[in-house]
Design a protein around this motif. Structure first.
Motif, mmCIF file in Angstrom:
data_model
loop_
_atom_site.group_PDB
_atom_site.id
_atom_site.type_symbol
_atom_site.label_atom_id
_atom_site.label_comp_id
_atom_site.label_asym_id
_atom_site.label_seq_id
_atom_site.Cartn_x
_atom_site.Cartn_y
_atom_site.Cartn_z
ATOM 1 N N ASP B 140 0.613 -1.162 0.539
ATOM 2 C CA ASP B 140 0.501 0.074 -0.095
ATOM 3 C C ASP B 140 1.163 1.650 0.279
ATOM 4 O O ASP B 140 0.832 2.108 -0.681
ATOM 5 N N VAL B 141 1.812 0.956 0.630
ATOM 6 C CA VAL B 141 2.810 2.283 0.986
ATOM 7 C C VAL B 141 3.467 2.678 -0.403
ATOM 8 O O VAL B 141 2.976 3.558 -1.006
ATOM 9 N N PHE B 142 4.008 1.530 -1.457
ATOM 10 C CA PHE B 142 4.547 1.847 -2.820
ATOM 11 C C PHE B 142 2.896 2.351 -3.890
ATOM 12 O O PHE B 142 3.720 2.859 -4.687
ATOM 13 N N TYR B 143 2.060 2.567 -3.579
ATOM 14 C CA TYR B 143 0.921 2.387 -4.578
ATOM 15 C C TYR B 143 0.443 3.739 -4.102
ATOM 16 O O TYR B 143 0.103 4.517 -4.966
ATOM 17 N N ALA B 144 1.360 4.350 -2.853
ATOM 18 C CA ALA B 144 0.555 6.039 -2.281
ATOM 19 C C ALA B 144 1.406 6.941 -3.644
ATOM 20 O O ALA B 144 1.549 7.727 -3.537
ATOM 21 N N PHE B 145 2.600 5.976 -4.705
ATOM 22 C CA PHE B 145 3.810 6.723 -5.245
ATOM 23 C C PHE B 145 2.264 7.140 -6.789
ATOM 24 O O PHE B 145 2.220 5.488 -7.163
#
Lengths: 315, 299
Positions: B140-145
């Motif tokens: 999810d964190v990498f999805y935030a970019f």
């Protein structure tokens, strides 16, 4: 509803935290010591140690992170290596230009794609559908940095009708052609991918709604086709608006290539200059701000969707 | 037609066979054969790949050979079929050779990310619980970019270059692939036949390999195939920003950037590398769309 909003807001906190960790660690991805990016290559050992102490680089990593986070929270992103100015100033000066560019591009894309997608969805399977689907594939396949160059060749070099780069002098004035003319080519270029994506979404949303029973009922009641369509579009709109919102966030962070082509003084152009000069504080700060904007837009879109469609809240 | 049926070996996929008793892949192949659009773009794609692979045989000139007097000449100038670039190098040869690095930089990350992301997704989906939370929340964190931003951020911080560019693109593609694999695995895991297989004492390894992977592979591969075109565009974009391939190596994105200055002198030449990127990415998208509808058993 209130509980749902709170839950969604809280769920964004760990993501924002993760984003900040990734941005913080970006500096450590850079080859060599982070101090080297701050100092000239011929700095002696004593200066290096002094700068390390000054920036707290002699502290353990988690401590460094917390110190950095504390400063970022109050808007202190450090200073640009290239210009010496505070990074926050650089970011916020350019951010507005990117909001303008990305916002307009998404609106233009929506106006075109919603019409195209509606036509395709109403005639699903027909030749109009195939044409629109083809246009959508071209939209998502075209490298927009190349499209920008081609548009410059056509409209600036050959026809000399529109400026090739920049955004003119002084404060941007939306009523003056002197300023608006700079926007036209970048907006067309940047709206190409969203046109493809939004047209696809509209097409599937409209064709799905048109197959529902209430449409048959409306038709059976003898409603003229344009009024049937109005009812159908009302139902098809929410997912399309959601995708449009997501596209805005994507363009905010993804306009770097187009801004570079047109030297548009936005955050993407700032980022690409920072890469060329290896200006790590600017790189780090810009990416953090753009990613947080992306998280925030996604969150807003989520809340918007749940407010128009209560089924999402229960899921 | 009956011969194909008798020749087809009975496989585990037989259960998924479409009406006319072809195997699953037989049906896919049959559908593709009657899809002229996909076939056409498949042929275009194949020729682009072959042209890149056999560049050293096809290319009419040395792609590194510079000439000060023959700079930025149009197509047909002194035997240069597509003209020359800003350093007088043969455009056609550079485009043919350029396909190598561009295709490589676009495809390798997708392959690696399919293995890593797909693997993580299957593990997350099958294990569930805390393992799932751990893996999926990290994704999810990498999805935030936004993908372009993440690719630029990682390769920009690492200092550019082909390898760093490919690492950055791999990291960009892992999260979406992981999500697709996780969703598919979670769906399969809760189906009765998996429980039945485990109840009969089938070892975990076999259940994963046969039942889970057999059903997850399709959606993951379809999704991965649609990412290759994104990969090519992003990879060329990185080179365009000066983060990917370094001069004097030929690469479509890098050539596009170098020739940007030439739009006033020879606009046609300046647009050529982008046409190559565009043709490749349209073909990839069309082939991927065709594969998707051919592999969709329900339709």
């Amino acid at each position: 509803m209130f509980g749902y909003i709170l839950r969604r807001l809280l769920s964004a906190v760990p993501i924002a935290f993760g984003v900040s960790v990734v941005c913080f660690l970006l500096v450590y991805l850079a080859p060599g010591d982070p101090v080297q990016t701050l100092l000239p290559p011929d700095a002696d050992a004593e200066t290096v140690a002094q700068v390390k102490r000054m920036y707290g680089l002699d502290q353990p990593l988690p401590v460094q992170y917390l110190t950095w986070l504390g400063r970022v929270m109050v808007g202190d992103f450090g200073r640009s290596i290239a210009t010496g100015r505070p990074v926050a100033d650089e970011i916020f000066r350019s951010l507005g230009n990117t909001v303008l560019l990305a916002g307009l591009s998404v609106l233009v894309a929506f106006s075109i794609a919603f019409v195209l997608g509606t036509i395709a969805g109403r005639h699903a399977g027909g030749w109009l559908d195939r044409v629109v689907t083809g246009v959508a594939v071209v939209g998502v396949s075209v490298p927009n940095y190349w499209l920008g160059i081609v548009l410059v060749i056509i409209f600036s070099v050959e026809m000399m009708a529109l400026p090739a780069s920049g955004m003119g002098d002084g404060r941007f004035d939306p009523t003056s052609w002197e300023h608006v003319q700079y926007l036209i080519l970048p907006v067309i270029t940047l709206s190409m991918i969203p046109v493809g994506i939004i047209a696809r979404t509209t097409r599937s949303a409209v064709s799905e709604v048109m197959n529902q029973e209430f449409v048959t009922t409306l038709r059976a009641n003898g409603l003229p086709e344009w009024r049937v369509l109005r009812h159908a579009l009302k139902n098809a709109l929410p997912p399309v608006l959601a995708v449009m919102g997501l596209q805005f966030g994507t363009l905010m962070g993804g306009s770097i290539l187009v801004e570079t082509v047109f030297s548009w003084p936005g955050s993407g152009f700032l980022l690409s200059k920072a890469i060329l000069t290896r200006d790590i504080p600017v790189l780090q700060g810009t990416i953090l701000v753009l990613a947080l904007i992306f998280v925030f837009t996604n969150l807003t879109v989520d809340l918007f969707q749940s407010s128009v469609d209560p089924r999402i809240r229960r899921a | 037609m009956s011969t194909t049926v008798s020749n087809a070996p009975p496989t585990g996929n037989a259960a998924m066979a479409a009406p006319r008793q072809r195997g699953y892949w037989g049906t896919v192949g049959y559908r593709l054969r009657y899809d002229p659009v996909t076939l056409f773009f498949g042929a275009v794609l194949l020729s682009v790949i072959l042209a890149a692979v056999f560049a050293s045989w096809i290319a009419p000139a040395d792609p590194y050979q510079e000439s000060i007097i023959r700079r930025l000449k149009g197509p047909g100038y002194m035997g240069h079929i597509l003209g020359t670039d800003e350093l007088g190098r043969d455009m056609l040869s550079r485009l043919l050779y350029g396909g190598r690095l561009t295709l490589l930089m676009g495809m390798v990350p997708v392959v690696i990310a399919t293995l890593i992301g797909g693997g993580l997704g299957v593990v997350a989906g099958f294990a569930g619980g805390i393992v799932n939370t751990l893996i999926m929340r990290t994704m999810d964190v990498f999805y935030a970019f936004p993908s372009v931003l993440l690719a630029v951020a990682i390769s920009g911080a690492m200092g550019g270059g082909v390898t760093n560019g490919m690492i950055a693109l791999t990291l960009v593609f892992i999260p979406p692939l992981c999500r697709v694999a996780e969703t598919a695995t979670t769906q399969v895991r809760n189906l009765d036949f998996v429980d039945a297989a485990r109840a009969t004492g089938a070892p975990l390894r076999l259940v994963l390999w046969h039942h889970v992977l057999g059903n997850v592979l399709g959606p993951v591969l379809i999704y991965a195939s649609s990412l290759i075109s994104v990969g090519i565009i992003l990879a060329s974009g990185l080179s365009f920003l000066g983060l990917g391939v370094k001069p004097p190596e030929p690469d479509w994105g890098l050539m596009l950037n170098a020739l940007r200055q030439a739009i006033y002198v020879n606009p046609l030449i300046a647009a050529l590398p982008g046409i190559a990127i565009f043709i490749t990415s349209v073909s990839l998208n069309m082939v991927s769309d065709g594969l998707r509808s051919a592999m969709d058993v329900r339709s």
